[in-house]
Design an enzyme around this catalytic site. Structure first.
Site, PDB file in Angstrom:
ATOM      1  N   LYS A   1      15.182  82.870  11.463  1.00  0.00           N
ATOM      2  CA  LYS A   1      13.943  83.620  11.666  1.00  0.00           C
ATOM      3  C   LYS A   1      13.886  83.936  13.156  1.00  0.00           C
ATOM      4  O   LYS A   1      13.553  83.063  13.968  1.00  0.00           O
ATOM      5  CB  LYS A   1      12.779  82.736  11.224  1.00  0.00           C
ATOM      6  CG  LYS A   1      11.466  83.400  11.051  1.00  0.00           C
ATOM      7  CD  LYS A   1      10.457  82.348  10.542  1.00  0.00           C
ATOM      8  CE  LYS A   1       9.292  82.968   9.871  1.00  0.00           C
ATOM      9  NZ  LYS A   1       8.355  81.959   9.353  1.00  0.00           N
TER      10      LYS A   1
ATOM     11  N   GLU B   1       2.260  86.707   8.460  1.00  0.00           N
ATOM     12  CA  GLU B   1       3.679  86.761   8.083  1.00  0.00           C
ATOM     13  C   GLU B   1       3.838  87.295   6.657  1.00  0.00           C
ATOM     14  O   GLU B   1       4.742  88.073   6.375  1.00  0.00           O
ATOM     15  CB  GLU B   1       4.316  85.377   8.171  1.00  0.00           C
ATOM     16  CG  GLU B   1       4.425  84.835   9.584  1.00  0.00           C
ATOM     17  CD  GLU B   1       5.032  83.452   9.597  1.00  0.00           C
ATOM     18  OE1 GLU B   1       6.194  83.341  10.011  1.00  0.00           O
ATOM     19  OE2 GLU B   1       4.352  82.492   9.175  1.00  0.00           O
TER      20      GLU B   1
END
Length: 121
Positions: free
Chosen positions: A99, A21
C-alpha cells in the site's frame, strides 16, 4: 524449489480501515512467487506443463479490485488461497501486498505485508 515471479502488479482498490479509503480507493502493488517444479515445462516447452501468468494476473486483479477488506493481510490471504486452489502444479506461494499511500502520518515509502502459504496435503 523453482519459482515463477510476477512483480509489481498495480491495481486500484478500496481496502482499508478508514471510510475515505473505502470511498476514494487507492493504488496497491502485488508481487507473487509461485513455487513449483519447473523442470517439465522447461524441457517440454508446453504451456500446460506450467502456470499461465495471465490467468494468475486476472485472479489477483479480481481480488484486489473486488470486495473491500479492512486489512491488506486479508487481501494477501485471499490471493494465496485462490492461487493454491486454482493451480494443481502450485506447491506454495509468497504474496506481497504493498500500500504505497496509506493515510497515516509520517515519512516512509510504503507499507506492505508478505505471506507464504503451502498447499495442504
Amino acid at each position: 524449489m523453482d519459482k515463477i515471479t510476477i512483480n509489481r502488479m498495480e491495481f486500484y482498490g478500496y481496502h482499508g480501515l478508514f471510510p475515505e479509503e473505502n470511498k476514494l480507493g487507492q493504488r496497491f502493488y502485488v508481487d507473487v512467487e509461485l513455487m513449483m517444479d519447473l523442470k517439465k515445462p522447461g524441457l517440454s516447452d508446453v504451456m500446460d506443463d506450467s502456470i499461465d501468468y495471465g490467468h494468475v494476473y486476472e485472479l489477483i486483479k479480481n481480488i484486489v479490485e473486488g470486495e473491500p477488506k479492512n486489512l491488506i493481510e486479508a487481501v494477501a490471504e485471499k490471493i494465496a488461497d485462490i492461487l493454491l486452489s486454482s493451480f494443481d502444479l502450485l506447491v506454495a506461494c509468497t504474496v506481497k501486498v504493498t500500500k504505497p499511500d496509506p493515510p497515516i502520518p509520517g515519512h516512509y515509502q510504503s507499507v506492505a505485508v508478505e505471506i507464504t502459504r503451502e498447499k495442504s496435503l
